[in-house]
Design a protein around this motif. Sequence first.
Motif, PDB file in Angstrom:
ATOM      1  N   MET A 198       0.862  -1.195   0.000  1.00 60.00           N
ATOM      2  CA  MET A 198       0.000   0.000   0.000  1.00 60.00           C
ATOM      3  C   MET A 198       0.889   1.232   0.000  1.00 60.00           C
ATOM      4  SD  MET A 198      -2.870   1.178   2.825  1.00 60.00           S
ATOM      5  CE  MET A 198      -3.855  -0.291   2.540  1.00 60.00           C
ATOM      6  N   ASN A 199       0.498   2.231  -0.785  1.00 58.23           N
ATOM      7  CA  ASN A 199       1.314   3.436  -0.820  1.00 58.23           C
ATOM      8  C   ASN A 199       1.115   4.272   0.439  1.00 58.23           C
ATOM      9  OD1 ASN A 199      -1.330   3.995  -1.776  1.00 58.23           O
ATOM     10  ND2 ASN A 199      -0.640   5.967  -2.523  1.00 58.23           N
ATOM     11  N   ASP A 200       2.072   5.138   0.725  1.00 59.79           N
ATOM     12  CA  ASP A 200       2.017   5.994   1.896  1.00 59.79           C
ATOM     13  C   ASP A 200       1.110   7.176   1.615  1.00 59.79           C
ATOM     14  OD1 ASP A 200       4.515   7.970   3.703  1.00 59.79           O
ATOM     15  OD2 ASP A 200       2.408   7.514   4.115  1.00 59.79           O
ATOM     16  N   THR A 201      -0.062   7.199   2.248  1.00 56.42           N
ATOM     17  CA  THR A 201      -1.023   8.258   1.959  1.00 56.42           C
ATOM     18  C   THR A 201      -0.626   9.592   2.583  1.00 56.42           C
ATOM     19  OG1 THR A 201      -2.349   7.668   3.874  1.00 56.42           O
ATOM     20  CG2 THR A 201      -2.904   6.616   1.784  1.00 56.42           C
ATOM     21  N   THR A 202       0.458   9.599   3.343  1.00 58.17           N
ATOM     22  CA  THR A 202       0.909  10.864   3.910  1.00 58.17           C
ATOM     23  C   THR A 202       1.950  11.532   3.025  1.00 58.17           C
ATOM     24  OG1 THR A 202       2.637   9.796   5.221  1.00 58.17           O
ATOM     25  CG2 THR A 202       0.471  10.027   6.238  1.00 58.17           C
ATOM     26  N   SER A 203       2.304  10.908   1.881  1.00 58.82           N
ATOM     27  CA  SER A 203       3.267  11.518   0.970  1.00 58.82           C
ATOM     28  C   SER A 203       2.774  12.894   0.555  1.00 58.82           C
ATOM     29  CB  SER A 203       3.430  10.644  -0.282  1.00 58.82           C
ATOM     30  OG  SER A 203       3.906   9.367   0.079  1.00 58.82           O
ATOM     31  N   ILE A 204       3.670  13.832   0.441  1.00 62.43           N
ATOM     32  CA  ILE A 204       3.303  15.185   0.069  1.00 62.43           C
ATOM     33  C   ILE A 204       3.613  15.404  -1.405  1.00 62.43           C
ATOM     34  CG2 ILE A 204       3.684  17.633   0.507  1.00 62.43           C
ATOM     35  CD1 ILE A 204       2.313  16.115   2.764  1.00 62.43           C
ATOM     36  N   ALA A 205       2.572  15.718  -2.172  1.00 65.62           N
ATOM     37  CA  ALA A 205       2.763  15.999  -3.584  1.00 65.62           C
ATOM     38  C   ALA A 205       3.457  17.347  -3.738  1.00 65.62           C
ATOM     39  CB  ALA A 205       1.412  16.022  -4.302  1.00 65.62           C
ATOM     40  N   PRO A 206       4.367  17.463  -4.693  1.00 64.39           N
ATOM     41  CA  PRO A 206       5.068  18.728  -4.875  1.00 64.39           C
ATOM     42  C   PRO A 206       4.116  19.829  -5.316  1.00 64.39           C
ATOM     43  CG  PRO A 206       5.495  17.236  -6.712  1.00 64.39           C
ATOM     44  CD  PRO A 206       4.753  16.453  -5.680  1.00 64.39           C
ATOM     45  N   ALA A 207       4.298  21.028  -4.764  1.00 67.31           N
ATOM     46  CA  ALA A 207       3.489  22.177  -5.166  1.00 67.31           C
ATOM     47  C   ALA A 207       4.107  22.764  -6.429  1.00 67.31           C
ATOM     48  CB  ALA A 207       3.442  23.204  -4.040  1.00 67.31           C
ATOM     49  N   ILE A 208       3.657  22.303  -7.572  1.00 71.54           N
ATOM     50  CA  ILE A 208       4.229  22.726  -8.846  1.00 71.54           C
ATOM     51  C   ILE A 208       3.133  23.280  -9.733  1.00 71.54           C
ATOM     52  CG2 ILE A 208       6.101  21.040  -8.746  1.00 71.54           C
ATOM     53  CD1 ILE A 208       4.491  19.278 -10.647  1.00 71.54           C
ATOM     54  N   ALA A 209       3.529  24.090 -10.684  1.00 75.95           N
ATOM     55  CA  ALA A 209       2.581  24.645 -11.642  1.00 75.95           C
ATOM     56  C   ALA A 209       2.075  23.524 -12.545  1.00 75.95           C
ATOM     57  CB  ALA A 209       3.252  25.728 -12.468  1.00 75.95           C
ATOM     58  N   PRO A 210       0.786  23.514 -12.876  1.00 81.30           N
ATOM     59  CA  PRO A 210       0.244  22.464 -13.745  1.00 81.30           C
ATOM     60  C   PRO A 210       0.958  22.443 -15.095  1.00 81.30           C
ATOM     61  CG  PRO A 210      -1.514  23.761 -12.740  1.00 81.30           C
ATOM     62  CD  PRO A 210      -0.248  24.473 -12.445  1.00 81.30           C
ATOM     63  N   ASP A 211       1.340  21.256 -15.531  1.00 84.52           N
ATOM     64  CA  ASP A 211       1.982  21.089 -16.837  1.00 84.52           C
ATOM     65  C   ASP A 211       1.154  20.088 -17.645  1.00 84.52           C
ATOM     66  OD1 ASP A 211       3.595  20.704 -19.040  1.00 84.52           O
ATOM     67  OD2 ASP A 211       5.465  20.657 -17.885  1.00 84.52           O
ATOM     68  N   VAL A 212       0.122  20.604 -18.309  1.00 82.80           N
ATOM     69  CA  VAL A 212      -0.800  19.744 -19.052  1.00 82.80           C
ATOM     70  C   VAL A 212      -0.109  19.088 -20.228  1.00 82.80           C
ATOM     71  CG1 VAL A 212      -2.941  19.708 -20.388  1.00 82.80           C
ATOM     72  CG2 VAL A 212      -2.807  21.074 -18.303  1.00 82.80           C
ATOM     73  N   ALA A 213       0.759  19.810 -20.902  1.00 84.48           N
ATOM     74  CA  ALA A 213       1.447  19.257 -22.071  1.00 84.48           C
ATOM     75  C   ALA A 213       2.294  18.051 -21.687  1.00 84.48           C
ATOM     76  CB  ALA A 213       2.306  20.332 -22.728  1.00 84.48           C
ATOM     77  N   ALA A 214       3.027  18.162 -20.585  1.00 89.12           N
ATOM     78  CA  ALA A 214       3.847  17.038 -20.144  1.00 89.12           C
ATOM     79  C   ALA A 214       2.973  15.868 -19.708  1.00 89.12           C
ATOM     80  CB  ALA A 214       4.753  17.482 -18.997  1.00 89.12           C
ATOM     81  N   LEU A 215       1.842  16.162 -19.054  1.00 92.94           N
ATOM     82  CA  LEU A 215       0.924  15.090 -18.660  1.00 92.94           C
ATOM     83  C   LEU A 215       0.365  14.383 -19.885  1.00 92.94           C
ATOM     84  CD1 LEU A 215      -0.764  13.519 -16.603  1.00 92.94           C
ATOM     85  CD2 LEU A 215      -2.454  15.366 -16.688  1.00 92.94           C
ATOM     86  N   GLU A 216      -0.015  15.149 -20.892  1.00 90.22           N
ATOM     87  CA  GLU A 216      -0.547  14.523 -22.101  1.00 90.22           C
ATOM     88  C   GLU A 216       0.476  13.593 -22.730  1.00 90.22           C
ATOM     89  OE1 GLU A 216      -2.496  15.623 -26.472  1.00 90.22           O
ATOM     90  OE2 GLU A 216      -1.991  17.241 -25.058  1.00 90.22           O
ATOM     91  N   GLU A 217       1.710  14.017 -22.773  1.00 87.52           N
ATOM     92  CA  GLU A 217       2.764  13.174 -23.352  1.00 87.52           C
ATOM     93  C   GLU A 217       2.910  11.873 -22.562  1.00 87.52           C
ATOM     94  OE1 GLU A 217       7.555  13.417 -24.460  1.00 87.52           O
ATOM     95  OE2 GLU A 217       6.509  15.172 -23.644  1.00 87.52           O
ATOM     96  N   GLU A 218       2.903  11.972 -21.239  1.00 85.06           N
ATOM     97  CA  GLU A 218       3.051  10.769 -20.413  1.00 85.06           C
ATOM     98  C   GLU A 218       1.836   9.854 -20.551  1.00 85.06           C
ATOM     99  OE1 GLU A 218       3.871   9.363 -15.804  1.00 85.06           O
ATOM    100  OE2 GLU A 218       4.295  11.430 -16.402  1.00 85.06           O
ATOM    101  N   LEU A 219       0.644  10.443 -20.580  1.00 82.22           N
ATOM    102  CA  LEU A 219      -0.560   9.619 -20.678  1.00 82.22           C
ATOM    103  C   LEU A 219      -0.664   8.918 -22.022  1.00 82.22           C
ATOM    104  CD1 LEU A 219      -3.306  11.743 -18.870  1.00 82.22           C
ATOM    105  CD2 LEU A 219      -1.942   9.844 -17.988  1.00 82.22           C
ATOM    106  N   ARG A 220      -0.216   9.565 -23.080  1.00 79.68           N
ATOM    107  CA  ARG A 220      -0.238   8.891 -24.389  1.00 79.68           C
ATOM    108  C   ARG A 220       0.714   7.706 -24.397  1.00 79.68           C
ATOM    109  NH1 ARG A 220      -3.418  11.310 -27.992  1.00 79.68           N
ATOM    110  NH2 ARG A 220      -3.956  13.515 -27.658  1.00 79.68           N
ATOM    111  N   ALA A 221       1.818   7.821 -23.673  1.00 78.07           N
ATOM    112  CA  ALA A 221       2.734   6.678 -23.554  1.00 78.07           C
ATOM    113  C   ALA A 221       2.108   5.562 -22.724  1.00 78.07           C
ATOM    114  CB  ALA A 221       4.050   7.135 -22.927  1.00 78.07           C
ATOM    115  N   LEU A 222       1.322   5.928 -21.699  1.00 75.61           N
ATOM    116  CA  LEU A 222       0.691   4.931 -20.834  1.00 75.61           C
ATOM    117  C   LEU A 222      -0.520   4.271 -21.478  1.00 75.61           C
ATOM    118  CD1 LEU A 222       0.693   6.742 -17.362  1.00 75.61           C
ATOM    119  CD2 LEU A 222       1.895   4.628 -17.914  1.00 75.61           C
ATOM    120  N   LEU A 223      -1.384   5.080 -22.111  1.00 76.78           N
ATOM    121  CA  LEU A 223      -2.697   4.613 -22.563  1.00 76.78           C
ATOM    122  C   LEU A 223      -2.821   4.480 -24.070  1.00 76.78           C
ATOM    123  CD1 LEU A 223      -4.902   6.928 -20.276  1.00 76.78           C
ATOM    124  CD2 LEU A 223      -4.063   4.620 -19.752  1.00 76.78           C
TER     125      LEU A 223
END
Length: 447
Positions: free
Chosen positions: A1-26
């Motif tokens: 089980m993953n650690d639900t207390t992990s803190i996600a980085p406070a970063i600016a949304p990068d939709v273009a990079a997400l799209e690139e990663e998701l196309r590789a995944l899906l």
Amino acid sequence: MNDTTSIAPAIAPDVAALEEELRALLGDRGVASDLAAREKASIDGSHLSPVISSKLPLGLADLVAFPSTAEEIALVVGAAVRHGVPITPRGKGTGNYGQGIPMQGGLVLDTSRARTILEVGDGFITAEAGATMVALEQAANKAGQQILMYPSTAQSTIGGFLSGGSGGTGSIKHGMLHTGFALALDVVHAVPDAELVHVEGEEAEPYIHNYGTAGIIARATVKLEPLQEWRGFFASFDDFRQALSVIREFAELEPTPRLVSADLPTLANALPTDPAIPADRASLRAILDIASIDDATALVESAGGRVEDVRDGAQATMKISMISYNHPIEWLQKAYPGTYFHVEVWGDALVDRIDELHDVYPGGMLHIEAQRGRPIGMIAGVYESEEQVYAGFERLNELGIGYHNPHQWFVDYQPERTAELAERTDPAGLLNPGKLERAAVDTGSQL
């Protein structure tokens, strides 16, 4: 089980990079960024509320993902978190309260392709979030069982129903979603290394009806019961009060009905022509065990009504479900565009003080549902203004009528508990942002 207390980085949304990663995944078929797809994924059934509609558009997706398994749902969430992109989960988009509208843009995570039914066991069924309630019922029926309840929009997904629904066909006997319908869930938290988190029993309950603001449901195991022989039962009356006079007795029939609804002639006149729902007459529709048909007939006739038809088959019972709970407002709006709004109501005063209830809103029309303990339903009125809608709430309280305000999109079931959970499971506030707040208007009474 993953650690639900992990803190996600406070970063600016990068939709273009997400799209690139998701196309590789899906793959390319699993991701959409064209305007037509983004617009389609950014609306839901909240058009039923003229108050919410006056505030639309509330948001537009920047990207849409279509994972095809529960595991892929987790991968998509993790990728979105790493790129700081808000995530709005979506099933079939049939919710009435703006739950599926991406108010801050970002990613709409459409779960409807993750629809595998994994197991049908003795008293349970396990399916991925995108499996429809109809598909679950059919699979259960083949095993000689049935699901405990399903929403009036039976094509809704199990994930969407658990995340945004409250009850439906079957609730007369089994109550609402929070009364043990879900046995176990696999949920996804908004952390960079997101994976499926398995919760059961009381641990699963806080994830229900929170619009995915504290965790996205990717897989669910829900209860089944032995299959019954159901019939669609249609009756009509000269006067709505005749139907009201037996609505509470219908809830006590044995075996317990799956659904019982009744309306003024206004609804019959708005529906497609059906000889079982004659125009200009008050109607009562029910989904009854075949063993209770004679008792139901006696109730109708004792109140001066007549049985119009008794129909066999899933098509007949599904038709009755589609005219239950909030659905009458949809039929009224189709017949009389721009006229009606609704408020959800409950309590014995729906029967005992019907004339006063109808006077709360101009053109008032009660749709009532039999429920053990107290009847529930909705009051439809002719829409004038947002202020008019809210002004009626005080009058409902004076009549001893409980109500829920459907004209807002905030989590209103134990929001404090959900917020506390989300502090751990969504530390960056990326899950369905804009929905987990205290509403600025009254959300309902607790009578």
